[in-house]
Design a protein around this motif. Structure first.
Motif, short mmCIF file in Angstrom:
data_model
loop_
_atom_site.label_atom_id
_atom_site.label_comp_id
_atom_site.label_asym_id
_atom_site.label_seq_id
_atom_site.Cartn_x
_atom_site.Cartn_y
_atom_site.Cartn_z
N GLU A 113 0.70 -1.09 0.02
CA GLU A 113 -0.05 0.13 0.03
C GLU A 113 0.81 1.34 -0.25
O GLU A 113 0.60 2.20 -0.76
CB GLU A 113 -0.91 -0.04 1.46
CG GLU A 113 -2.15 -1.16 1.19
CD GLU A 113 -2.93 -1.03 2.18
OE1 GLU A 113 -2.65 -0.31 3.34
OE2 GLU A 113 -3.79 -1.85 2.38
N TRP A 114 2.05 1.20 0.90
CA TRP A 114 2.87 2.46 0.68
C TRP A 114 3.81 2.86 -0.17
O TRP A 114 3.98 3.93 -0.65
CB TRP A 114 3.48 2.44 2.43
CG TRP A 114 2.80 2.61 3.47
CD1 TRP A 114 1.16 2.81 3.54
CD2 TRP A 114 2.86 2.17 4.83
NE1 TRP A 114 0.61 2.58 4.82
CE2 TRP A 114 1.63 2.18 5.64
CE3 TRP A 114 4.07 1.65 5.59
CZ2 TRP A 114 1.84 1.82 6.89
CZ3 TRP A 114 4.02 1.44 6.87
CH2 TRP A 114 2.87 1.63 7.55
N TYR A 115 4.43 1.60 -0.62
CA TYR A 115 5.43 1.56 -1.40
C TYR A 115 5.39 0.66 -2.69
O TYR A 115 6.12 0.92 -3.62
CB TYR A 115 6.88 1.11 -0.86
CG TYR A 115 7.06 2.02 0.28
CD1 TYR A 115 7.27 3.60 0.33
CD2 TYR A 115 6.89 1.54 1.86
CE1 TYR A 115 7.55 4.23 1.48
CE2 TYR A 115 7.14 2.52 2.84
CZ TYR A 115 7.35 3.73 2.50
OH TYR A 115 7.49 4.51 3.73
N GLY A 116 4.22 -0.07 -3.01
CA GLY A 116 4.15 -0.65 -4.07
C GLY A 116 5.03 -2.14 -4.38
O GLY A 116 5.67 -2.13 -5.32
N LEU A 117 5.72 -2.52 -3.04
CA LEU A 117 6.73 -3.37 -3.31
C LEU A 117 6.30 -4.76 -2.66
O LEU A 117 5.36 -4.66 -1.45
CB LEU A 117 7.95 -2.86 -2.32
CG LEU A 117 8.72 -1.60 -2.91
CD1 LEU A 117 9.76 -1.12 -1.91
CD2 LEU A 117 9.24 -1.87 -4.21
N THR A 118 6.85 -5.73 -3.04
CA THR A 118 6.79 -7.18 -2.17
C THR A 118 8.17 -7.26 -1.33
O THR A 118 8.84 -6.24 -1.48
CB THR A 118 6.93 -8.22 -3.08
OG1 THR A 118 8.30 -8.33 -3.78
CG2 THR A 118 5.81 -8.28 -4.32
#
Length: 230
Positions: free
Chosen positions: A129-134
């Motif tokens: 949600e915050w950084y678009g990262l896995t």
């Protein structure tokens, strides 16, 4: 080169984190030599003395690295590490449910699985949600120094799981699980320290504080139980 004031703040933060860690962990650290190598204690000796496994010196190094990070970089690096750390705790706790015999320790294992799976789900969602990262992408974006430390921590944790997997079911398994979980929780608390006060997101500050509180309570119970086995 960092401005002198910035470097000073980072050094102060790192020192404060290590001091607080030592206080929280009750001095449960591995003796550190000149080059950061811990003195080696055989698993046989540890079992005889019924002492916890030593806390990894690399955990303290990673804590110092986190103390030098800010904002997004701090959060991403922490989340990349703590998710894997929690997964290993769950793996060990599942082994305890399969092979352990102590009702008290099995209850702790159930609590570890529930609490840390909740945080894994929470942290994975926040990363997205915050950084678009896995978690894997977050690890790849961490500073080089942090990546090196996380690699060592992952190797040490995997060795811990493998050693525990080699212990036969029964009372000896309970002891081995507690010895390793105390060390594992110590490392987790060190990782949480910076985030409980310096994370940009309030949710992460609250979750880090809750993680410290939960693991401190478990540490107290596990240490008391282990002392009673002498």
């Amino acid at each position: 080169m960092l401005p002198t004031l910035t470097r000073g703040r980072q050094i102060t933060a790192a020192a404060a984190s290590l001091t607080l860690a030592a206080t929280l962990l009750g001095g449960a650290t591995a003796p550190v030599l000149a080059h950061g190598e811990a003195t080696q204690v055989s698993s046989h000796s540890q079992t005889e003395m019924l002492q916890p496994d030593p806390t990894s010196p690399t955990a303290y190094e990673f804590g110092e690295t986190l103390a030098g990070l800010e904002g997004e970089e701090l959060e991403i690096t922490f989340l990349a590490e703590i998710i894997g750390h929690h997964r290993a705790a769950i793996e060990m706790a599942q082994l305890e449910l399969e092979r352990g015999t102590s009702p008290d320790i099995r209850t702790h294992a159930e609590n570890i699985i529930a609490n840390q799976q909740h945080q894994i789900d929470q942290f994975t969602r926040w990363l997205d949600e915050w950084y678009g990262l896995t978690p894997e992408e977050a690890m790849a974006q961490a500073p080089a120094e942090a990546q090196e430390e996380m690699k060592v921590l992952e190797e040490e944790t995997q060795m811990m799981v493998e050693e525990l997997s080699a212990v036969e079911a029964g009372e000896d398994f309970d002891v081995a699980f507690v010895q390793k979980m105390i060390s594992h929780h110590n490392s987790g608390i060190i990782e949480f320290l910076e985030l409980q006060s310096r994370a940009d997101h309030a949710q992460l500050r609250v979750a880090s504080s809750a993680g410290i509180t939960a693991q401190q309570a478990q540490l107290a119970d596990l240490r008391t139980w282990l002392a009673g086995q002498n």
